[in-house]
Design a protein around this motif. Structure first.
Motif, PDB file in Angstrom:
ATOM      1  N   TYR A  97      25.581  -5.085  -7.619  1.00 56.65           N
ATOM      2  CA  TYR A  97      26.167  -6.378  -7.305  1.00 56.65           C
ATOM      3  C   TYR A  97      27.609  -6.322  -6.798  1.00 56.65           C
ATOM      4  N   HIS A 100      28.573  -4.494  -3.534  1.00 56.54           N
ATOM      5  CA  HIS A 100      27.997  -5.023  -2.284  1.00 56.54           C
ATOM      6  C   HIS A 100      27.045  -4.019  -1.638  1.00 56.54           C
ATOM      7  N   GLY A 117      26.429  -3.498   2.093  1.00 58.64           N
ATOM      8  CA  GLY A 117      26.624  -4.865   2.553  1.00 58.64           C
ATOM      9  C   GLY A 117      28.110  -5.157   2.531  1.00 58.64           C
ATOM     10  N   SER A 119      31.138  -8.738   2.057  1.00 55.32           N
ATOM     11  CA  SER A 119      31.414 -10.110   2.467  1.00 55.32           C
ATOM     12  C   SER A 119      31.852 -10.193   3.921  1.00 55.32           C
ATOM     13  N   PHE A 125      24.286  -8.778   4.082  1.00 53.96           N
ATOM     14  CA  PHE A 125      24.255  -9.390   2.761  1.00 53.96           C
ATOM     15  C   PHE A 125      25.600  -9.197   2.074  1.00 53.96           C
ATOM     16  N   GLY A 126      25.883 -10.080   1.115  1.00 48.59           N
ATOM     17  CA  GLY A 126      27.145 -10.024   0.376  1.00 48.59           C
ATOM     18  C   GLY A 126      26.955  -9.394  -0.989  1.00 48.59           C
ATOM     19  N   PRO A 128      24.385  -8.484  -3.657  1.00 49.87           N
ATOM     20  CA  PRO A 128      22.938  -8.392  -3.894  1.00 49.87           C
ATOM     21  C   PRO A 128      22.599  -8.644  -5.363  1.00 49.87           C
ATOM     22  N   ASP A 143      20.704 -12.396  -1.645  1.00 51.61           N
ATOM     23  CA  ASP A 143      22.135 -12.390  -1.342  1.00 51.61           C
ATOM     24  C   ASP A 143      22.758 -13.616  -1.987  1.00 51.61           C
ATOM     25  N   GLU A 145      25.889 -14.386  -2.461  1.00 50.56           N
ATOM     26  CA  GLU A 145      27.059 -14.917  -1.763  1.00 50.56           C
ATOM     27  C   GLU A 145      26.671 -15.903  -0.672  1.00 50.56           C
ATOM     28  N   ASN A 146      25.641 -15.587   0.088  1.00 52.91           N
ATOM     29  CA  ASN A 146      25.216 -16.437   1.190  1.00 52.91           C
ATOM     30  C   ASN A 146      24.001 -17.300   0.851  1.00 52.91           C
ATOM     31  N   CYS A 149      17.703 -15.069   1.015  1.00 55.60           N
ATOM     32  CA  CYS A 149      16.939 -13.837   0.872  1.00 55.60           C
ATOM     33  C   CYS A 149      16.945 -13.151   2.230  1.00 55.60           C
ATOM     34  N   THR A 161      15.949 -13.912   7.586  1.00 53.32           N
ATOM     35  CA  THR A 161      16.609 -14.449   6.404  1.00 53.32           C
ATOM     36  C   THR A 161      15.894 -15.735   6.006  1.00 53.32           C
TER      37      THR A 161
END
Length: 183
Positions: A97, A100, A117, A119, A125-126, A128, A143, A145-146, A149, A161
């Motif tokens: 996590y 990233h 990944g 940010s 992805f940010g 996970p 993801d 942060e965003n 999936c 996504t």
């Protein structure tokens, strides 16, 4: 797939009941905030132990076989591993996590590769939060942060996504259902 869904809910219930919790911890060692569990086709149990920054592999009988543990940014270190997927049997994927990244290990928890990944990589992805490997070789990453999936094909190329901020309000539980049904 129903087995995985049942296992997910059983695991949650297991940690909410004090008496069963102590029996489970006695059988599976000293766990500190376990967040992810996966069972390989051979019946081996892999646990993402977030509080200890470790991934632990247990036999069918609950004996610790191997663990990769330690806080950090290196190949065999973690910063809050949230999830693990061993459903493919050969490759073990770990959602690391705060680093990233998704780390890949072999079935004996030997390091293989890192999928980074971050940010600054909004197209990837940010943070996970969960990971799942499909029988078709696709990797699904939740993801956080965003709020989406991410589906990567077997060549680690972003294919699709699901969700995202523009999709509206989706609870994290919805994401778990997407991942469980992915295989």
């Amino acid at each position: 797939m129903r087995f995985l869904l049942l296992l997910f809910f059983s695991f949650s219930i297991l940690f909410s009941q004090t008496q069963i919790k102590s029996e489970f911890l006695f059988k599976f060692g000293s766990l500190n905030n376990p967040r992810g569990i996966s069972i390989s086709p051979a019946g081996e149990i892999y646990i993402a132990d977030t509080g200890n920054n470790s991934i632990k592999k247990f036999s069918k009988n609950g004996q610790l076989i191997r663990e990769v543990t330690g806080y950090g940014w290196g190949e065999l270190e973690f910063d809050q591993p949230y999830d693990v997927d061993a459903s493919g049997g050969i490759s073990i994927y770990v959602a690391d996590y705060n680093n990233h990244r998704v780390q890949r290990f072999d079935k004996n928890l030997n390091y293989v590769a890192t999928l980074q990944g971050g940010s600054d990589r909004v197209d990837f992805f940010g943070f996970p939060k969960s990971v799942a490997f499909s029988t078709f070789g696709d990797l699904f990453i939740i993801d956080e942060e965003n709020l989406r999936c991410v589906k990567l094909n077997k060549f680690n190329k972003l294919e699709k996504t699901f969700g995202g901020v523009e999709a509206g309000s989706l609870s994290p539980l919805n994401f778990y259902f997407i991942i469980i049904k992915a295989g």
